[in-house]
Design a protein around this motif. Structure first.
Motif, PDB file in Angstrom:
ATOM      1  N   MET B 212       0.883  -1.195  -0.042  1.00 39.63           N
ATOM      2  CA  MET B 212       0.073   0.064   0.060  1.00 39.63           C
ATOM      3  C   MET B 212       0.870   1.396  -0.193  1.00 39.63           C
ATOM      4  SD  MET B 212      -2.824  -1.251  -0.450  1.00 39.63           S
ATOM      5  CE  MET B 212      -3.831   0.100  -0.386  1.00 39.63           C
ATOM      6  N   GLY B 213       2.065   1.205   0.880  1.00 38.14           N
ATOM      7  CA  GLY B 213       2.973   2.338   0.797  1.00 38.14           C
ATOM      8  C   GLY B 213       3.335   2.618  -0.646  1.00 38.14           C
ATOM      9  N   ARG B 214       3.646   1.473  -1.607  1.00 41.63           N
ATOM     10  CA  ARG B 214       4.263   1.803  -2.840  1.00 41.63           C
ATOM     11  C   ARG B 214       3.093   2.463  -3.667  1.00 41.63           C
ATOM     12  NH1 ARG B 214       8.085  -3.323  -3.717  1.00 41.63           N
ATOM     13  NH2 ARG B 214       9.852  -2.446  -2.632  1.00 41.63           N
ATOM     14  N   ILE B 215       2.054   1.799  -3.436  1.00 43.94           N
ATOM     15  CA  ILE B 215       0.898   2.514  -4.178  1.00 43.94           C
ATOM     16  C   ILE B 215       0.562   3.733  -3.854  1.00 43.94           C
ATOM     17  CG2 ILE B 215      -1.735   2.355  -4.528  1.00 43.94           C
ATOM     18  CD1 ILE B 215      -1.587  -0.596  -4.162  1.00 43.94           C
ATOM     19  N   ASP B 216       0.624   4.131  -2.578  1.00 45.04           N
ATOM     20  CA  ASP B 216       0.189   5.505  -2.270  1.00 45.04           C
ATOM     21  C   ASP B 216       1.578   6.426  -2.727  1.00 45.04           C
ATOM     22  OD1 ASP B 216      -1.389   7.192  -0.845  1.00 45.04           O
ATOM     23  OD2 ASP B 216       0.038   7.151   0.875  1.00 45.04           O
TER      24      ASP B 216
END
Ligand SMILES: Nc1nc2c(c(=O)[nH]1)N[C@H]1C(S)=C(S)[C@@H](COP(=O)(O)OP(=O)(O)OC[C@H]3O[C@@H](n4cnc5c(=O)[nH]c(N)nc54)[C@H](O)[C@@H]3O)O[C@H]1N2
Ligand SMILES: Nc1nc2c(c(=O)[nH]1)N[C@H]1C(S)=C(S)[C@@H](COP(=O)(O)OP(=O)(O)OC[C@H]3O[C@@H](n4cnc5c(=O)[nH]c(N)nc54)[C@H](O)[C@@H]3O)O[C@H]1N2
Ligand code: SF4
Ligand code: SF4
Ligand code: SF4
Ligand code: SF4
Ligand code: SF4
Ligand SMILES: [Mo]
Lengths: 177, 313, 747
Positions: B212-216
């Motif tokens: 999710m961090g990467r997506i974010d």
């Protein structure tokens, strides 16, 4: 049929009679208005010019207020007149946001209100209250499709403009300059 | 010298001297809508990708927030209405040209859908949970067997909802600040980002947080790109749009916009996420909170500033 | 040979015996009050309508009051048959319901009492208040003679109180519409043409080819018929020439705007006269046949060239010539407007004389597109007992002065109320009907000083205006929408009558003026002068004499009568005797010369503002009438305060911003009580500031008007008296700005 209004800015004196007459005719509460007067002053003393304009809903041909209304309360009737059905209006304010002329207001009773071109009078063959009261007779109302209407006659030999044409709404209040 | 004034003393409450008819309700509504759209989107996405195991918070736990968020959003919308007794009029017609209308209808579908989605996870929350009615139990079972097709429907509605929260404002040609093609995608992306941040915050799984961090991060990058684009667009536009841009470039929203939205809401959390990705220990609550706050402030600012910008007077 | 002014046949017919017999007796209050039943149903609505004529200003437009099924007044609309309005009221008339609906209205009679050492009002019944008033007036009369009672009036009901006062034995009846308004004009016109201009002005604007406005700000001055006709003239392509130091609305519609340096108009007028005569473009035929003193005039203006006038007025010589030629070209269809509020600089009669002369040179008097020969309807008057002959009147206070004042001077009566060793009696009691003296008369301190010397004062008003605060008794009149008044007979192109009748019952405990005066007369033993129980008897009787009736007028509101005085314009070559000493239009005035004034106007320089000061000029806003509408909700909605107009150059000098509040301080160090907002605008000269009169109210009871804007009258402490007729020139005051609260400045 296409109802429209022309305002002769050369004759308008900015007296605001059209505003009071609209208020008393249409029971517009104190503090609100369906029409209003703007004055623009240009130049440097003593080379000055003033333009006085009686403004109201433009009953736009391309009316964003009608399109954005979620309930259909804002609608167009015969003659291109844009109206609001009070008991279909939820007071969401979308139409107010959508009007480049800020011609609508939120009535204290909750619904949104604005100029109706005095359809209740026009239906009876009368002119709108503001047109009928104007002491300088600088407001012309009628059917643009009828070449003999007051508004067609007024526009025939004069230069005119509309407000904020760039907003793309095709407004139907014409200002004779 | 030029002068422009209302001779007739126009001073209509909430309309003059500038529009102020949408107050806190609309930004809250947009924020919650975007957040819900984001969460549902990711829940649907990872369900379809078959990552229910790895991404438990995403597909399951985070979605429990959604029905509440949507209902709160609807309440906010309702509170914004000035003619509330006529609320039902929204549902007697469908107006495709009115974002408000299809927004209302979208919510009409997505709220029960999200409810069904979480309801079917009730048994995971409270082991031994039983619906009191057989038909419900059967329905529960049916949903759990058909999660993927349901996820597809959910994704579609989530995207509609997300776009809607953006379009709602940008559909108003009359407000130069809102009237641009970037605001819609921007709000969609920002909504996704707040959704992702929420999931990150809730998740206990390192893997899930990293995904999710990467997506974010990607979303934030897109957001920054879009914002730059939007401002450049204003600066190249007609004078009313220039005036709009000026609200953020020296005007009354400059500080709140640059400090809360850009720096604290986007750049700083992005930095923290990068640090986390390269191995530093960052408490995830910090970037997540900042992103949520930034998203909220962004909506408040856009709603307020947009109403100030006008064509005339 | 036609004799202008002679056609007025005063019919002194007796009123029917029965009516007289019942007069004075058994006047039983509300039973006799006319009740507004009926009214014509308006098709397709829930409304009924009643005829009225407007009282928001003195143009008196006839209209219809519309009432809904709950007996609420919803709107007032002009009467199509009325030439004053042609079916279109002005914003103030349209906003008339705001006067009726005002919650701050006077609601009950009030009597001044002392309570714990402090003076206040107590509510009283009509009976008490009228008894008390009658008693106090009689006391004054017993002690000093009835001549020491004066009436100030402005408005329809003034007539009743005038009759009452005359019956009482005093003819000191003054209105601010003379010495503060059009007195100099009427005096100048009488001196020139042998008759007054009158109201409405007989200007044939709709057919004019050239309209010259000298400080007449038509369009802001909303006198309806003129505004309408000016618009018609614009449509027909008439040339408008406006002389105004301010870019007035009229100036913005004009082909020529002459931004004159204030107080120099006479120089411009003389230069125009010079050009007409030097270039021989005046109306020779007219001048030859009708005027007197042309050669003297020619000699007088010989050196008053446009170049000379340029030095005074800052108007370029070629513009002066060009505009003079425009007028000559249009003549005789040209109007050099006589103005209305003309009490500016103390030489106002002479200025308007110059206007009158200019018109005579152009031959506009009696010409289509110039001035028409007005006519009014004549109604029979009830036969009253003869009025006692007063032993003295206000003129005795000014021996040898103001002999040419055709009406009493309100300012003169005010001054003569202050005791002085060279007067044997000063005024001791005032009746004030419908005029807000503290805002209306210049030099407020003088007004208040006079009031402080009164033994008794009664105010009849509709609102708790400033003036009521000084009265011993306050009598609440109902508004014009709730009452009958006398038939309107004001002149026009054709004679007309118009009816005002109540559309609803009077609100609160207010009463119509006629009722108040009659009741008071009864109590003073003067009932015979009001020979009717109800005014409708008088109206019906009068109307029947002209072939109509109250019944008919209730249905039509306005009725046109036939002209009796001949054609509207002079016919070619017609011989006319004017009512002047020479029987001609006097370019040289024998009347003025006989009083030792200049027979032909002379230009004198007036002081200009000193460094750091600006001339205070004031005027009208189209949506307000003086101070009377300042609390009208319909109209405050449009404008709830005045602002001070400041040229951008001046604003830069003082670092003023639009919307900033400032106090004004005048040459005598008087500071406005309230601040007002600055409007920075190119519409005003750099040596002057402008503000609208009628704001800055100090009575808390006026919930919308209290403390809103500033009061120009406070700044008018210097008054330039017109030596000819006693007009109070009010534009010789200079102000400067205070950006902080005055207390802080002083310390
Ligand atoms: N500073 C300054 N002074 C001026 C002027 C100016 O421009 N500036 N203008 C001058 C001119 S031209 C004029 S004509 C005068 C006007 O002077 P006024 O006629 O005194 O003017 P208003 O201030 O309107 O005061 C009118 C009063 O009548 C009351 N009234 C209104 N309707 C009725 C009614 O139906 N019955 C009764 N009984 N009372 C009523 C109002 O409440 C108010 O108290 O002022 C003159 N004075
Ligand atoms: N709306 C409205 N209309 C009214 C009234 C009202 O109260 N409200 N009152 C009515 C009454 S009773 C009257 S008497 C009339 C008064 O109306 P007018 O007779 O038309 O006006 P004035 O007050 O004499 O003049 C005001 C104008 O004179 C200009 N002025 C100032 N100083 C000079 C100067 O030295 N030379 C020249 N040439 N111009 C100068 C000012 O800039 C302003 O434009 O209005 C009538 N109409
Ligand atoms: S009534 Fe007529 S003249 Fe007066 S402001 Fe309205 S449009 Fe202009
Ligand atoms: S002016 Fe505004 S309210 Fe009127 S039709 Fe156009 S957009 Fe709609
Ligand atoms: S406020 Fe009323 S009229 Fe306007 S868009 Fe909403 S429902 Fe339609
Ligand atoms: S047309 Fe009727 S509703 Fe519209 S501004 Fe005029 S008076 Fe008001
Ligand atoms: S001009 Fe206006 S205020 Fe004066 S009488 Fe006529 S309508 Fe009334
Ligand atoms: Mo006046």
């Amino acid at each position: 049929m296409r109802y429209a209004m022309a305002v002769d800015t050369r004759k308008c004196v900015g007296c605001s009679d059209c505003v009071v007459a609209c208020q008393t005719e249409n029971n517009v509460p104190i503090g609100f208005c369906r029409d209003w007067i703007t004055e623009t002053v240009d130049g440097t003393y003593p080379n000055v010019e003033i333009e006085l304009r009686s403004e109201r809903c433009n009953h736009c041909d391309n009316s964003p207020c009608v399109r954005c209304c979620p309930t259909g309360a804002s609608h167009i009737v015969e003659g291109g007149v844009v109206l609001v059905t009070h008991d279909e209006c939820i007071g969401c304010g979308a139409c107010i946001q959508s009007c480049p002329y800020d011609a609508r207001y939120s009535h204290p009773d909750g619904y949104v209100d604005k100029c109706t071109f005095c359809m209740h009078r026009v239906e009876k063959g009368q002119k709108p209250a503001c047109v009928d009261v104007c002491p300088t007779k600088c407001l012309y109302f009628g059917d643009l499709d009828d070449p003999n209407s007051d508004v067609s006659n007024a526009l025939r030999n004069r230069k005119y403009k509309v407000l904020a044409p760039e907003a793309g709404t095709k407004p139907q209040i014409y200002f004779l300059t | 010298m030029n002068e422009e004034l209302f001779v007739s003393g126009r001073n209509i409450p909430n309309i003059d001297p500038y529009l102020n008819i949408w107050h806190w309700q609309i930004p809250i509504y947009l924020f919650l809508g975007g957040l819900a759209a984001g969460i549902l989107f990711f829940a649907g996405l990872f369900t379809i990708l078959g990552k229910e195991k790895e991404m438990q918070t995403t597909v399951k736990w985070a979605t429990f927030i959604v029905p509440g968020a949507l209902v709160l959003g609807l309440i906010a919308l309702f509170l914004d209405l000035k003619h509330q007794l006529y609320f039902w009029r929204l549902y007697t017609t469908i107006r495709f040209e009115s974002p408000m209308s299809w927004g209302a209808w979208t919510l009409m579908f997505i709220t029960p859908l999200s409810l069904v989605w979480v309801a079917a996870y009730m048994k995971d929350v409270i082991p031994g949970w039983r619906w009191k009615m057989k038909i419900l139990d059967d329905f529960d079972a049916w949903i759990n067997e058909n999660r993927k097709p349901v996820a597809w429907v959910m994704i579609i509605f989530a995207v509609i909802l997300g776009i809607y929260t953006g379009i709602l404002l940008s559909a108003f040609n009359a407000r130069p600040l809102w009237n641009n093609s970037i605001l819609g995608p921007l709000f969609l992306v920002s909504g996704m980002s707040t959704g992702a941040a929420t999931i990150m915050w809730m998740s206990k799984s390192h893997y899930e947080r990293m995904v999710m961090g990467r997506i974010d991060l990607l979303l934030i990058a897109i957001e920054l790109f879009l914002i730059t684009h939007m401002i450049m667009g204003f600066l190249a536009g007609p004078s009313v749009q220039l005036e709009a841009a000026n609200l953020f470039l020296g005007g009354q929203f400059t500080v709140s916009f640059w400090v809360f939205v850009i720096v604290l809401g986007l750049v700083f959390p992005a930095l923290l996420e990068v640090l986390e990705l390269v191995g530093y220990k960052v408490p995830v609550a910090v970037p997540a909170f900042l992103i949520l706050l930034g998203g909220l402030v962004f909506r408040f600012i856009m709603v307020e500033a947009g109403q100030i910008t006008r064509y005339l007077y | 040979m036609t004799k202008r002014r002679d056609f007025i046949k005063i019919s002194a017919l007796g009123l029917g015996g029965a009516a007289i017999a019942t007069s004075g007796l058994n006047f039983a209050g509300s039973k006799l009050m006319a009740t507004p039943q009926g009214g014509e149903k308006v098709k397709g609505t829930n409304l009924r309508r009643f005829p009225t004529y407007c009282e928001v200003c003195f143009w008196k437009c006839a209209g219809w009051t519309y009432v809904d099924d709950k007996d609420e007044i919803v709107k007032v609309i002009g009467n199509d048959e009325d030439p004053h309005c042609n079916g279109r009221l002005c914003p103030r008339g349209t906003g008339g319901p705001g006067m009726y609906n005002d919650k701050d209205r006077l609601k009950t009679p009030l009597i001044r009492v002392e309570k714990n050492g402090e003076q206040t009002f107590r509510e009283a019944t009509w009976d008490e208040a009228l008894d008390y008033t009658a008693k106090r007036l009689k006391e004054v009369a017993d002690k000093h003679g009835p001549e020491c009672v004066a009436l100030f009036n402005h408005g329809s009901g003034g007539k009743y109180f005038g009759d009452l006062l005359k019956a009482f034995g005093s003819d000191n009846i003054a209105a601010p519409s003379f010495a503060q308004c059009r007195g100099p004009r009427e005096t100048a016109w009488i001196a020139t043409y042998g008759e007054a201009v009158g109201s409405p002005e007989p200007t044939d604007i709709r057919d004019t080819k050239c309209l010259v406005l000298i400080g007449s700000h038509i369009g802001e001055n909303m006198h309806n018929g003129q505004v309408q006709e000016m618009s018609d003239a614009i449509d027909k392509g008439a040339t408008i020439i406006t002389v105004d130091p301010r870019f007035s609305t009229a100036a913005s519609k004009s082909k020529f705007w002459l931004p004159i340096k204030p107080a120099t108009d006479i120089a411009l007028l003389l230069a125009w006269i010079h050009v007409l005569i030097e270039e021989e473009i005046y109306n020779k035929e007219f001048v030859e046949q009708y005027t007197y003193g042309f050669d003297l005039l020619k000699k007088h203006v010989k050196n008053m060239t446009p170049e000379w006038a340029y030095g005074e007025t800052t108007i370029k010589p070629d513009i002066i010539r060009k505009t003079a030629r425009e007028m000559a070209q249009a003549a005789p269809a040209v109007i050099v407007h006589p103005g209305r509020h003309v009490t500016w600089y103390g030489d106002d009669t002479q200025r308007i004389r110059a206007v009158a002369i200019l018109n005579a040179l152009l031959g506009s008097w009696g010409s289509r597109g110039g001035f028409y020969m007005k006519e009014s309807a004549h109604l029979p008057k009830p036969k009253l007992p003869p009025f006692p002959k007063p032993k003295r009147n206000w003129r005795d206070a000014y021996p040898g002065q103001y002999n040419l004042a055709s009406l009493a001077l309100s300012s003169g009566i005010c001054d003569a109320t202050i005791p002085s060793s060279n007067r044997d009696c000063s005024f001791k009691a005032w009746i004030v009907y419908g005029t807000n003296l503290p805002l209306t008369l210049p030099n407020i301190n003088n007004t208040l000083n006079a009031i402080s010397h009164l033994e008794f004062m009664v105010a009849i008003d509709t609102m708790p205006m400033e003036v009521t605060g000084y009265a011993d008794v306050v009598l609440p009149e109902c508004t014009y929408l709730e009452r009958y008044d006398l038939i309107r007979t004001s002149p026009h192109r054709e004679p007309y009558v118009a009816l005002r009748m109540p559309a609803v019952e009077p609100k609160y405990d207010s009463k119509p003026g006629w009722w108040i005066a009659k009741k008071l007369a009864d109590k003073m033993g003067l009932g015979d002068y009001f020979p009717y129980d109800d005014i409708t008897e008088l109206l019906d009787w009068q109307l029947k004499h002209i072939g109509s009736s109250l019944e008919e007028m209730k249905k039509i509101g306005v009725r046109k009568l036939e002209r009796e005085s001949g054609p509207l314009y002079f016919t070619k070559g017609e011989e006319i005797e004017f009512n002047t000493p020479s029987g001609k239009i006097e370019l040289f005035s024998n009347e003025l010369a006989a009083e030792n004034f200049d027979g032909i106007p002379v230009y004198t320089k007036h002081p200009q503002p000193p460094q750091g000061f600006y001339r205070l000029i004031y005027g009208r806003a189209p949506m307000h009438t003086f101070s009377r509408t300042a609390n009208n909700a319909n109209l405050t909605d449009l404008m709830d305060e005045n602002s001070v107009w400041v040229n951008p150059k001046v604003a830069r000098l003082w670092d003023l911003k639009t919307g900033q509040k400032v106090w004004l301080k005048n040459q005598d160090d008087v500071v406005t009580t309230y601040p007002l907002k600055v409007r920075i605008t190119e519409r005003i000269r750099w040596d002057s500031v402008y503000m609208v009169h009628g704001f800055g109210h100090s009575k808390k009871e006026l919930s919308r008007a209290f403390g809103k804007g500033a009061n120009d009258t406070e700044m008018i402490t210097k008054v330039m008296m017109d030596p000819i007729m006693g007009g109070t020139g009010m534009r010789g005051n200079f102000i400067t700005f205070l950006t902080e609260k005055p207390e802080e400045v002083e310390s």
